[in-house]
Design a protein around this motif. Structure first.
Motif, short mmCIF file in Angstrom:
data_model
loop_
_atom_site.label_atom_id
_atom_site.label_comp_id
_atom_site.label_asym_id
_atom_site.label_seq_id
_atom_site.Cartn_x
_atom_site.Cartn_y
_atom_site.Cartn_z
N LEU A 14 50.91 28.05 45.68
CA LEU A 14 51.49 28.21 44.34
C LEU A 14 51.28 26.95 43.51
N ALA A 15 51.53 25.80 44.16
CA ALA A 15 51.38 24.54 43.45
C ALA A 15 49.94 24.32 43.00
N ALA A 16 49.02 24.63 43.91
CA ALA A 16 47.61 24.44 43.58
C ALA A 16 47.21 25.38 42.45
N ALA A 17 47.69 26.62 42.55
CA ALA A 17 47.34 27.58 41.51
C ALA A 17 47.91 27.16 40.16
N ALA A 18 49.14 26.62 40.20
CA ALA A 18 49.79 26.23 38.96
C ALA A 18 49.09 25.04 38.30
N ARG A 19 48.55 24.14 39.13
CA ARG A 19 47.94 22.92 38.59
C ARG A 19 46.45 23.10 38.30
N ALA A 20 45.91 24.22 38.75
CA ALA A 20 44.47 24.39 38.60
C ALA A 20 44.08 24.48 37.13
N GLY A 21 43.14 23.68 36.74
CA GLY A 21 42.63 23.79 35.38
C GLY A 21 41.47 24.75 35.34
N ASN A 22 41.43 25.55 34.31
CA ASN A 22 40.30 26.44 34.11
C ASN A 22 40.03 27.29 35.35
N GLY A 23 41.06 28.01 35.73
CA GLY A 23 40.91 28.85 36.91
C GLY A 23 41.87 30.02 36.86
N ILE A 24 41.95 30.71 37.97
CA ILE A 24 42.84 31.86 38.05
C ILE A 24 43.44 31.91 39.44
N GLY A 25 44.70 32.28 39.52
CA GLY A 25 45.35 32.34 40.82
C GLY A 25 46.50 33.31 40.81
N GLY A 26 46.88 33.78 41.98
CA GLY A 26 47.99 34.73 42.04
C GLY A 26 48.23 35.23 43.44
N PHE A 27 48.94 36.37 43.50
CA PHE A 27 49.33 36.97 44.78
C PHE A 27 48.70 38.34 44.92
N THR A 28 48.58 38.77 46.16
CA THR A 28 48.11 40.14 46.40
C THR A 28 48.99 40.82 47.44
N TYR A 29 49.06 42.12 47.32
CA TYR A 29 49.64 42.96 48.37
C TYR A 29 48.46 43.66 49.04
N ASP A 30 48.40 43.63 50.37
CA ASP A 30 47.22 44.10 51.09
C ASP A 30 47.51 45.35 51.91
N ILE A 31 46.61 46.29 51.83
CA ILE A 31 46.62 47.44 52.73
C ILE A 31 45.35 47.34 53.56
N SER A 32 45.50 47.35 54.89
CA SER A 32 44.35 47.07 55.75
C SER A 32 44.18 48.16 56.80
N VAL A 33 42.97 48.34 57.20
CA VAL A 33 42.65 49.34 58.23
C VAL A 33 41.96 48.62 59.40
N PRO A 34 42.56 48.63 60.58
CA PRO A 34 41.90 47.95 61.71
C PRO A 34 40.70 48.76 62.19
N VAL A 35 39.60 48.08 62.41
CA VAL A 35 38.40 48.73 62.94
C VAL A 35 37.87 47.89 64.10
N GLY A 36 36.85 48.38 64.74
CA GLY A 36 36.26 47.65 65.86
C GLY A 36 37.27 47.42 66.97
N GLU A 37 37.25 46.23 67.55
CA GLU A 37 38.14 45.95 68.68
C GLU A 37 39.60 45.86 68.25
N THR A 38 39.83 45.53 66.99
CA THR A 38 41.22 45.56 66.50
C THR A 38 41.72 47.00 66.49
N GLY A 39 40.86 47.93 66.03
CA GLY A 39 41.24 49.33 65.98
C GLY A 39 41.41 49.96 67.35
N GLU A 40 40.73 49.39 68.34
CA GLU A 40 40.91 49.91 69.70
C GLU A 40 42.26 49.49 70.27
#
Lengths: 198, 226
Positions: A14-40
């Protein structure tokens, strides 16, 4: 301890995002699907994920930044699970906790300045994935925790919203390479977030 | 006018940011799922391990003590003893399952030693099982020649698990290694365990014991003698 580390990273992000000049920052909510060995190991879509992202513009079409995410996969199973020279029967919980900390590079185009317009991007993240893989049954736990090297290509967009913030919609493919006694892990994620430009 | 609009805009952005931060924090602290264990039965775990080098079809007879030994970690002074209300049920279940697998109980183990011994014991202390553990002289009293004072058990396969107090263990081993041990540890050929079941017995205890002990043998078909 884990919560403190996560909270610390969040605050730093948050601090880095707030101090960043000429940039963009924020939060995300993630929906994920396990595949490969994670999905097994654990099946089913994960609706437990969030992230902090920040990037700094380094030219008309490029940006560099970092991302930190926290993704939880879990599945409850009943029945008999085969182990080396044996079998275990009971209620089981298969869990994977993944926390990637990545440096990112983006190519972007479009116009999303001052809360208006849409900016598209493709990017690649590279860095470390902290991954804990747990099999819990009763009071027993088989657990492996490792740092993995990983890559994360992504595509997405920022769309200006009326109140000066930006909607972030992205799709990532997380892949952490095998490390120690832990398998490789893979999961695509749909990330929906909000971001601010400075 | 212009300053007022700017202040309002900053206020909106600030409120949006605070709302987003609150939402993220709520997500953060709720994103680790709970255990999902809601009933005593949910904690029942039946674990069995075997020595892959053993050919169980070579065995035919067994002997089993008529007592379930209660084992307590010497450092544990807090745990209390357990009821023996279900001991006969447990031993009968083990006996029934062994005979269903083709084993015959030795009528006179001293005169005609059996192929394997099967012992049932319960830990009164929480116990992190490793591949070898001291036997604590638990079986000194049972059938001559009995175990030596420094003997322990040896599991030649990984059985690292945390067992709650009240866990039942059913161990099978070869009589030859009891009578003439080549090393101070007794090699366990097969072990079945049910985690914590002798403590958590409010209601349905008999059903839980029956189901779980039967499960230990059901998931070990390689024990069959033919």
């Amino acid at each position: 301890m884990r919560t403190a580390i996560v909270a610390g990273i969040l605050v730093l992000g948050l601090a880095a995002a707030a101090r960043a000049g000429n940039g963009i920052g924020g939060f995300t909510y993630d929906i994920s699907v396990p595949v490969g060995e994670t999905g097994e190991f654990t099946r089913g879509t994960s609706f437990r994920g969030l992230g902090v992202e920040a990037r700094w513009f380094r030219g008309e079409h490029t940006a560099v930044g970092f991302t930190w995410h926290w993704n939880v996969f879990h599945e409850q199973l009943d029945g008999t699970w085969q182990v080396k020279n044996g079998d275990v029967t009971g209620h089981q919980f298969h869990r994977v906790y993944s926390s990637p900390v990545l440096l990112t590079y983006y190519y972007q185009w479009g116009d999303a300045r001052y809360g208006k317009g849409t900016m598209y991007y493709v990017g690649l993240g590279a860095g470390a994935y902290w991954i804990e893989k747990r099999l819990e049954f009763g009071t027993g736990v088989y657990q492996t925790t490792n740092w993995h090297i990983g890559l994360c290509p992504e595509v997405g967009l920022y769309h200006g919203l009326s109140f000066g913030a930006y909607l972030n919609l992205g799709v990532k493919y997380n892949h952490a390479f095998k490390s120690g006694d832990n398998t490789s892990h893979s999961y695509p994620s749909l990330c929906l977030g909000i971001a601010w430009v400075r | 006018m212009g300053n007022t609009c700017m202040r309002r805009s900053r206020l909106r952005r600030g409120l949006a940011g605070a709302g987003a931060l609150a939402a993220v924090l709520v997500l953060l602290f709720s994103c680790s799922p709970d255990s999902g264990f809601n009933t005593v039965r949910d904690y029942d775990v039946v674990a069995t391990f075997y020595d892959p080098e053993v050919d169980f079809t070579e065995f035919g007879t067994y002997a089993m003590p008529d007592t379930i030994v209660h084992f307590r970690d010497p450092a544990d002074t807090a745990s209390s003893d357990l009821s023996r209300e279900y001991d006969d049920l447990v031993l009968d279940l083990v006996r029934t399952n062994l005979e269903a697998l083709g084993y015959t109980e030795a009528s006179d183990p001293i005169a005609d030693p059996p192929d394997v011994y099967v012992v049932v014991w319960v830990t009164l202390s929480e116990w992190l099982a490793n591949s070898s553990e001291d036997w604590q002289d638990m079986w000194d009293w049972y059938l001559p020649p009995s175990w030596g004072p420094d003997w322990g058990t040896y599991y030649p396969y990984p059985v690292e698990m945390l067992y709650r107090a009240g866990s039942i263990f059913i161990d099978m081993f070869n009589k030859a290694e009891v009578e003439e041990p080549e090393e101070p540890y007794i090699r366990i050929y097969w072990t079945g365990s049910i985690n914590g079941i002798m403590v958590d017995t409010p209601g349905g205890a008999e059903d839980r014991l029956t189901d779980n002990i039967n499960q230990a043998f059901e998931q070990s078909p390689y024990l069959a003698t033919d």
